[in-house]
Each structure stands twice: as C-alpha cells, then as structure tokens.
Design an enzyme around this catalytic site. Structure first.
Site, PDB file in Angstrom:
ATOM      1  N   ARG A 236     -24.924  93.221 -62.561  1.00 37.36           N
ATOM      2  CA  ARG A 236     -25.112  92.964 -63.705  1.00 37.36           C
ATOM      3  C   ARG A 236     -24.923  93.420 -64.580  1.00 37.36           C
ATOM      4  O   ARG A 236     -24.852  94.939 -64.928  1.00 37.36           O
ATOM      5  CB  ARG A 236     -27.086  93.134 -62.849  1.00 37.36           C
ATOM      6  CG  ARG A 236     -27.443  91.973 -62.541  1.00 37.36           C
ATOM      7  CD  ARG A 236     -27.451  90.630 -62.813  1.00 37.36           C
ATOM      8  NE  ARG A 236     -27.890  89.665 -61.418  1.00 37.36           N
ATOM      9  CZ  ARG A 236     -27.203  89.157 -60.900  1.00 37.36           C
ATOM     10  NH1 ARG A 236     -25.911  88.987 -60.556  1.00 37.36           N
ATOM     11  NH2 ARG A 236     -27.677  88.346 -59.806  1.00 37.36           N
ATOM     12  N   GLU A 265     -23.031  85.796 -70.895  1.00 39.20           N
ATOM     13  CA  GLU A 265     -22.436  85.591 -70.055  1.00 39.20           C
ATOM     14  C   GLU A 265     -22.660  83.755 -70.785  1.00 39.20           C
ATOM     15  O   GLU A 265     -23.925  83.481 -70.807  1.00 39.20           O
ATOM     16  CB  GLU A 265     -22.408  85.961 -68.861  1.00 39.20           C
ATOM     17  CG  GLU A 265     -21.784  86.877 -68.461  1.00 39.20           C
ATOM     18  CD  GLU A 265     -21.978  87.293 -67.106  1.00 39.20           C
ATOM     19  OE1 GLU A 265     -22.501  86.196 -66.018  1.00 39.20           O
ATOM     20  OE2 GLU A 265     -21.484  88.348 -66.346  1.00 39.20           O
ATOM     21  N   HIS A 283     -18.016  86.948 -63.870  1.00 38.16           N
ATOM     22  CA  HIS A 283     -18.929  86.782 -62.565  1.00 38.16           C
ATOM     23  C   HIS A 283     -18.430  85.907 -61.497  1.00 38.16           C
ATOM     24  O   HIS A 283     -18.885  84.881 -61.058  1.00 38.16           O
ATOM     25  CB  HIS A 283     -19.688  86.693 -63.360  1.00 38.16           C
ATOM     26  CG  HIS A 283     -21.112  86.457 -62.606  1.00 38.16           C
ATOM     27  ND1 HIS A 283     -21.821  86.681 -63.536  1.00 38.16           N
ATOM     28  CD2 HIS A 283     -21.834  87.014 -62.057  1.00 38.16           C
ATOM     29  CE1 HIS A 283     -23.376  87.052 -62.605  1.00 38.16           C
ATOM     30  NE2 HIS A 283     -22.876  87.616 -60.896  1.00 38.16           N
TER      31      HIS A 283
END
Length: 532
Positions: A236, A265, A283
């Site tokens: 994360r 993000e 990601h």
C-alpha cells in the site's frame, strides 16, 4: 440456506470478470451502472440489495443513506480504502471482500519487482530501445545467499518468503502479530524492525495501510539501512515515505527500488519515476486474469450468502477477518446449539455465555459467539436472523453476551457450551463437540447431564423424577403416534433423583403427543426442538 429472494437487486458498478455474473447465478436482478458517475450511482443504489465494486467506486455515508434496501457491499479485491466500513456497520450493511483472491498475483509481482530492480531491467530495457548497448553500466546483484527482510508476514508476506527462500535467500521478517513458532514453520526468523533494517540486503513490504503503518519506513529507517539495499513496496502506498525514499535513492544509501503503489493514486508525477534506479508499475498487484476471476467468484458467493442471511466468512465488519480452517466446522454446530438452547430454555435468556474450550481457541473464535446468537434468536423473532443483526437483536432484548475461551478441555478435544441465565434466575446449558476425522456433530451435555446424541432435525428433551418404566412410556407414546426414535440418551445425577431423556426422532413431535408424554410421566419439563 434460506431461499434467495429472486427479486433481490445486485448492482455492479465496475467491470468484473464474466465468471462473477455466472457465479451469482439466475436468482437476482443484476443491474449495472458507472460507479464513478456520482449521480448515476446514487440513483441506481436506491433499489439495490447488494453492490459489487472494485476500487474506483466510493461507497461512503451518502451512498449508504441513499441505499434503502442495501444489505451488503462487496469489494472484488482486498483493499477497502474506497468503502467506509464504519458507516456501513452503523447502517447495518455487511462489507465483504476477497482477501485471498490476489495473494499469489501480488506475491509474484513483488518478487518480479525485486528481480527487476536488482538487475536494472527497466533502465537497461529503455537504453536498448534507445539504441544503446551498455552492459557494463547495468551490472546487477544476485539474490542468492543475501538476506531479505519481509515487513509483514501475512498471507502475501508468507508467499513472498517461500518464493525467495527458493532463491537461496536468508529470510527474516518483522510482524508483531505473528508468533515465532508460526514464522519458524515457514522457515522465517522473526526480528524487530530495527534489526530487519540493519541486516537486510533486500526488503519487501507487505502490510495494510493503517494509522500505525503510514510512514513506517521513513528517513530514520532508510538511514540505518545496509548500504546497497534494494527495497520493494507492492503493498500500500504511504507505508514507505516517498520523499525519504527519493533522498535515499539519490544519495546511494538505497541502491534500487521496485514500487507498485503510491501514497496518492493514480500517480504519474512522482519524483521517483524520474530515477533510473526505480522500476515502477501502476498498482498491478491484483491485475492478473486469474486474480480478477478469483475475486469476482469469491464476492459473488459472499453476496449469495449475505442475501440469504447466512454467515459470510469474508465479512470484514462481522467477525473481523478470515475464519481459520479449524474454526469453520464449529460454526454450524454452534448455531444448532443456540437453537437447542432456546428450545430447552423456552424463553430468551437474560445472560448468555458462549464457552469455547480446547485446541480451537488457538484461533480467533469470535465468530462462534455470532453463530450462537444467530441460533438463539432464529426461532424467536420474525424475519431473518443474520450474523450482522444477531448482536442487535440481543441488545434490543436486553440479553448480555460474553465469549469465554479456554485452552483446557478435560473431556473433549474441543467443546462448545452455551450457558444462560433465565428471568427466574435458573440456568440452562447445552454443549456440543465434533468427533472423528469427518468432524461429526455430537450433543454431549444438557443442563449438566452428560449425553452423546447426534443433533438431528428433530429432537426432544424431557426431565422427570427417576423411576422405573419412564423410558418405556416415552417409547410407547411416540410409537402410537408414528414417531420413530433414531437415538435416545438417558442421564441422571443420582438414583431416584432428576433424570433427563434426550431423543432424536425422524419426524416432529406435535404438541398433542408432547402433552401426552407430560401427563403420563409427570415430567418437570418437556421440550420439542425442530432444527429444520
């Protein structure tokens, strides 16, 4: 499982694998909307019983307030940053995710980033595409016989540790919530964070993003790192301080980094992206066809269970996490014990203790308290009783509940007891266990009387003054009524004292038959319990 309402509306707000819809089956009215279009989402959610999202749809208090019929929010993935779990809990809405769907994909990406960073794959590739053959510039580092520090030894951390051990690495880990024995089982040595930072040639982060973990790997830790460290964060964003990492990479303290996640993000302008010794991905941890299909199928099953009022093992706001495999077989038994308890008591208890004893208590057994409550209230209230509303039903009726977990269990490997105090101060208790390799359910105690009976669909419990002929009387009356006895247990504390008969029968014992038994035996209590 209760029949699923064929009119229940399942709203899918993002693109999911076709297997998701297939796993939902034909029982629902499946609708679609664009979860990023706020107005469309608020309009569509008004009639939804379930909402299935990925990461782009934000389910907050406003959405929950607009969803009058909503029972479950399902996140087809692991992270829940886009779902306000507390607000959902306050609204009585179950939140489920797919905690194990992407574990292999995420672990493989972490290993891939580590290899790519160690061997300068990204800049070497870019140079070659630009027409440059620069072998000497991109001399890398082997993983073999190096020390790798795993920060967070959960599901993904364990998979990464196992894969890196196969490279011949010495694996250490930091996780304050993991016992040393558990780590040793997977070949990992537990250390504190300072030791891990000081000893690691490679480091891989596998923690959830919480108030405690944000900035956990910051300037202080990176300054203390072994020179030449290769760091990977595929967990994360924000756990690794990005500004501190940039400084460490530009100073040479950290040799290279593999980054899949960012504090904010989507991210396309981080200074890290301009460094040649950084390999970065947008990601992609869960972005494999296999992970997406597993996640979709997992949450589809959870939606079906939730809308049927059943236990959902992956419900994050019901029992706090994934249920251990050793605990799962005890859930249906405990629910049955709850129904038997209420049947024997004949009323709602003021105080209930759910006592769990034996090896099973090495795991989190909170779910068994919920299973007991669901069973206790199933035959008491109108409407469905679920693992979400059972505690609310107890609170509304003034029933206090306590979970007691003890590792010692003298007579059984594991024992589950539901014990309660009634309005007149009397106590009722029922106990059960699972036996054999097939984990067969057994009812082993009622009100202090030891028995051994299978908890079948139809049961009866009788207490009376011990005297000759009583068992024959019960058999005769049931035989005349056409009720076949499948099993019978007789227990007494002393000759001529209180005796108890527990029966499993092939069909329900009607009130007239039960009244005939009461009259013939002068019983103190006679209860017929149907679990169908």
């Amino acid at each position: 499982m209760q029949a699923v309402d064929r009119r229940s509306v399942v709203l899918i707000t993002e693109e999911l694998s076709p297997a998701t819809v297939e796993a939902l089956g034909p029982d629902f009215d499946i609708r679609h909307c664009d979860g990023t279009d706020r107005d469309a989402l608020l309009a569509a959610v008004a009639e939804a019983d379930a909402v299935v999202v990925r990461s782009a749809t934000r389910v907050d208090a406003e959405v929950l307030a607009a969803a009058r019929h909503l029972k479950v929010v399902a996140r087809a993935g692991v992270g829940l940053d886009n779902v306000e779990v507390r607000a959902a809990t306050m609204a009585g809405v179950m939140v489920v995710n797919a905690p194990s769907a992407n574990t292999v994909s995420a672990a493989e990406l972490a290993v891939g980033l580590m290899l790519a960073a160690a061997r300068h794959v990204s800049p070497a590739h870019a140079a070659l595409r630009a027409g440059e053959w620069r072998r000497s510039r991109y001399t890398g580092t082997e993983l073999y016989e190096k020390t790798v520090g795993i920060v967070g030894l959960g599901r993904i951390g364990v998979l990464v540790a196992q894969r890196l051990a196969a490279f011949g690495m010495d694996v250490i880990a930091h996780d304050p919530y993991v016992q040393a024995g558990r780590a040793a089982q997977v070949g990992v040595r537990l250390v504190d964070l300072d030791t891990l930072v000081a000893e690691s040639d490679f480091m891989s982060v596998h923690l959830p993003r919480t108030a405690e973990t944000i900035g956990l790997i910051g300037a202080e830790q990176l300054a203390a790192a072994r020179p030449g460290l290769v760091l990977v964060n595929a967990a994360r964003g924000g756990i690794v301080d990005e500004a501190a990492l940039y400084d460490a990479l530009t100073s040479g303290r950290v040799a290279a980094a593999g980054i899949d996640v960012f504090a904010s993000e989507p991210c396309t302008d981080s200074p890290l992206l301009g460094l040649e010794n950084v390999v970065a991905t947008p990601h992609l941890g869960a972005s494999t066809a296999e992970a997406q299909e597993r996640a979709g199928i997992s949450v589809a099953r959870s939606v079906r269970l939730a809308l049927a009022g059943e236990l959902v093992p992956d419900a994050v706001n019901v029992q706090g996490g994934v249920i251990a495999e050793d605990v799962r077989p005890g859930i249906p038994l405990t629910e049955k014990l709850g129904r038997i308890f209420t049947g024997v008591a004949g009323e709602v208890a003021q105080q209930i203790d759910v006592e769990v004893r034996g090896e099973i208590t090495e795991n989190d057994v909170k779910v068994l308290e919920l299973a007991a409550l669901k069973g206790v209230f199933t035959d008491v209230v109108e409407g469905a009783v679920s693992y979400v509303n059972a505690p609310l039903l107890a609170a509304e009726r003034g029933t206090s509940v306590r979970l007691v977990a003890e590792s010692e269990s003298p007579d059984h490997r594991n024992l589950i007891t539901i014990r309660g105090t009634l309005a007149d101060g009397s106590q009722v208790s029922v106990s059960g266990t699972l036996v054999g390799i097939h984990q067969r359910e057994r009812l082993v105690e009622v009100n202090g009387h030891d028995i051994d009976l299978e908890p079948t669909d139809h049961l009866a419990v009788l207490t009376y003054h011990d005297q000759p002929g009583m068992v024959g009387t019960v058999g005769r009356i049931l035989g005349e009524a056409g009720v076949n006895i499948a099993g019978m247990q007789v227990s007494r504390h002393a000759k001529g004292g209180e005796a108890l008969v527990a029966l499993s029968v092939d069909s329900a014992i009607g009130p007239e038959v039960l009244a005939a038994i009461e009259a013939a035996m002068s019983v103190r209590t006679a209860r017929s319990i149907d679990l169908v």
